[in-house]
Design a protein around this motif. Sequence first.
Motif, PDB file in Angstrom:
ATOM      1  N   LEU A   1     -30.854 -77.837 129.998  1.00 34.36           N
ATOM      2  CA  LEU A   1     -31.108 -76.855 128.953  1.00 34.36           C
ATOM      3  C   LEU A   1     -32.175 -75.861 129.397  1.00 34.36           C
ATOM      4  O   LEU A   1     -32.036 -74.653 129.203  1.00 34.36           O
ATOM      5  N   GLN A   2     -33.234 -76.363 130.026  1.00 36.14           N
ATOM      6  CA  GLN A   2     -34.313 -75.510 130.524  1.00 36.14           C
ATOM      7  C   GLN A   2     -33.798 -74.538 131.583  1.00 36.14           C
ATOM      8  O   GLN A   2     -34.138 -73.362 131.583  1.00 36.14           O
ATOM      9  N   LYS A   3     -32.953 -75.042 132.492  1.00 34.67           N
ATOM     10  CA  LYS A   3     -32.384 -74.186 133.546  1.00 34.67           C
ATOM     11  C   LYS A   3     -31.510 -73.091 132.938  1.00 34.67           C
ATOM     12  O   LYS A   3     -31.553 -71.940 133.375  1.00 34.67           O
ATOM     13  N   SER A   4     -30.719 -73.457 131.936  1.00 37.73           N
ATOM     14  CA  SER A   4     -29.852 -72.448 131.323  1.00 37.73           C
ATOM     15  C   SER A   4     -30.676 -71.401 130.577  1.00 37.73           C
ATOM     16  O   SER A   4     -30.344 -70.214 130.585  1.00 37.73           O
ATOM     17  N   LEU A   5     -31.786 -71.814 129.943  1.00 36.68           N
ATOM     18  CA  LEU A   5     -32.659 -70.856 129.261  1.00 36.68           C
ATOM     19  C   LEU A   5     -33.294 -69.895 130.251  1.00 36.68           C
ATOM     20  O   LEU A   5     -33.386 -68.693 130.007  1.00 36.68           O
ATOM     21  N   GLU A   6     -33.738 -70.398 131.390  1.00 33.37           N
ATOM     22  CA  GLU A   6     -34.332 -69.538 132.414  1.00 33.37           C
ATOM     23  C   GLU A   6     -33.304 -68.573 132.973  1.00 33.37           C
ATOM     24  O   GLU A   6     -33.610 -67.400 133.200  1.00 33.37           O
TER      25      GLU A   6
ATOM     26  N   MET B   1     -31.730 -96.058 130.529  1.00 32.26           N
ATOM     27  CA  MET B   1     -30.573 -95.277 130.845  1.00 32.26           C
ATOM     28  C   MET B   1     -30.455 -94.075 129.885  1.00 32.26           C
ATOM     29  O   MET B   1     -30.165 -92.978 130.319  1.00 32.26           O
ATOM     30  N   TYR B   2     -30.670 -94.351 128.604  1.00 33.71           N
ATOM     31  CA  TYR B   2     -30.582 -93.290 127.599  1.00 33.71           C
ATOM     32  C   TYR B   2     -31.660 -92.238 127.810  1.00 33.71           C
ATOM     33  O   TYR B   2     -31.393 -91.042 127.706  1.00 33.71           O
ATOM     34  N   LYS B   3     -32.875 -92.684 128.150  1.00 33.67           N
ATOM     35  CA  LYS B   3     -33.979 -91.748 128.387  1.00 33.67           C
ATOM     36  C   LYS B   3     -33.694 -90.867 129.592  1.00 33.67           C
ATOM     37  O   LYS B   3     -34.015 -89.674 129.597  1.00 33.67           O
ATOM     38  N   LEU B   4     -33.094 -91.433 130.609  1.00 30.29           N
ATOM     39  CA  LEU B   4     -32.748 -90.666 131.807  1.00 30.29           C
ATOM     40  C   LEU B   4     -31.723 -89.582 131.471  1.00 30.29           C
ATOM     41  O   LEU B   4     -31.826 -88.448 131.930  1.00 30.29           O
ATOM     42  N   ALA B   5     -30.756 -89.935 130.658  1.00 34.65           N
ATOM     43  CA  ALA B   5     -29.730 -88.961 130.247  1.00 34.65           C
ATOM     44  C   ALA B   5     -30.350 -87.856 129.414  1.00 34.65           C
ATOM     45  O   ALA B   5     -30.009 -86.675 129.572  1.00 34.65           O
ATOM     46  N   GLN B   6     -31.256 -88.225 128.526  1.00 35.52           N
ATOM     47  CA  GLN B   6     -31.948 -87.213 127.715  1.00 35.52           C
ATOM     48  C   GLN B   6     -32.769 -86.286 128.579  1.00 35.52           C
ATOM     49  O   GLN B   6     -32.789 -85.070 128.378  1.00 35.52           O
ATOM     50  N   LYS B   7     -33.465 -86.843 129.552  1.00 39.24           N
ATOM     51  CA  LYS B   7     -34.299 -86.044 130.453  1.00 39.24           C
ATOM     52  C   LYS B   7     -33.441 -85.065 131.244  1.00 39.24           C
ATOM     53  O   LYS B   7     -33.780 -83.884 131.385  1.00 39.24           O
ATOM     54  N   ARG B   8     -32.306 -85.544 131.747  1.00 38.20           N
ATOM     55  CA  ARG B   8     -31.399 -84.692 132.517  1.00 38.20           C
ATOM     56  C   ARG B   8     -30.848 -83.569 131.619  1.00 38.20           C
ATOM     57  O   ARG B   8     -30.741 -82.418 132.030  1.00 38.20           O
ATOM     58  N   GLU B   9     -30.521 -83.906 130.381  1.00 36.17           N
ATOM     59  CA  GLU B   9     -30.013 -82.915 129.435  1.00 36.17           C
ATOM     60  C   GLU B   9     -31.059 -81.846 129.153  1.00 36.17           C
ATOM     61  O   GLU B   9     -30.759 -80.651 129.105  1.00 36.17           O
ATOM     62  N   GLN B  10     -32.307 -82.259 128.991  1.00 32.29           N
ATOM     63  CA  GLN B  10     -33.408 -81.312 128.756  1.00 32.29           C
ATOM     64  C   GLN B  10     -33.593 -80.395 129.962  1.00 32.29           C
ATOM     65  O   GLN B  10     -33.821 -79.196 129.802  1.00 32.29           O
ATOM     66  N   GLU B  11     -33.506 -80.954 131.168  1.00 31.63           N
ATOM     67  CA  GLU B  11     -33.652 -80.144 132.380  1.00 31.63           C
ATOM     68  C   GLU B  11     -32.544 -79.105 132.486  1.00 31.63           C
ATOM     69  O   GLU B  11     -32.783 -77.964 132.847  1.00 31.63           O
TER      70      GLU B  11
END
Length: 126
Positions: free
Chosen positions: A13-18, A1-11
């Motif tokens: 962040l990536q979208k906001s950077l783009e 569950m924690y890994k999924l939340a981290q992955k979603r957070e990274q995605e």
Amino acid sequence: MYKLAQKREQEELQKSLEANKEKLIALRTKRRELVAKQKKELRKLDAEISRLSGKKTARKGRKAGTSVTEKVVAIIAKAGKISTTDLKAELKKKGVATGNLPQTLAYLKRQGRVVSPARTIYQVPK
């Protein structure tokens, strides 16, 4: 569950950077256009001012022998050996600004157009 939340957070962040990159590109393009427009308008104003005042604007580019560098070389060649004090005096007589004389002399030395046999003494190489 924690890994999924981290992955979603990274995605996210990536979208906001783009999105930020795209905004930056758009803003930089807009800035370039504004600067170009401003320069064009300033040229028009300068042309109108010079037309009304009767003064001609300085042209870019130089004719041979009219640059400060060429005048310095000519004075040194004519004198044979000359000190910086005498060189400044000669340039002032001719109405040439001497503020950058040390830089000009250093440039001429690097180019090999003048040599310095002693401190503050310059001559054209033989």
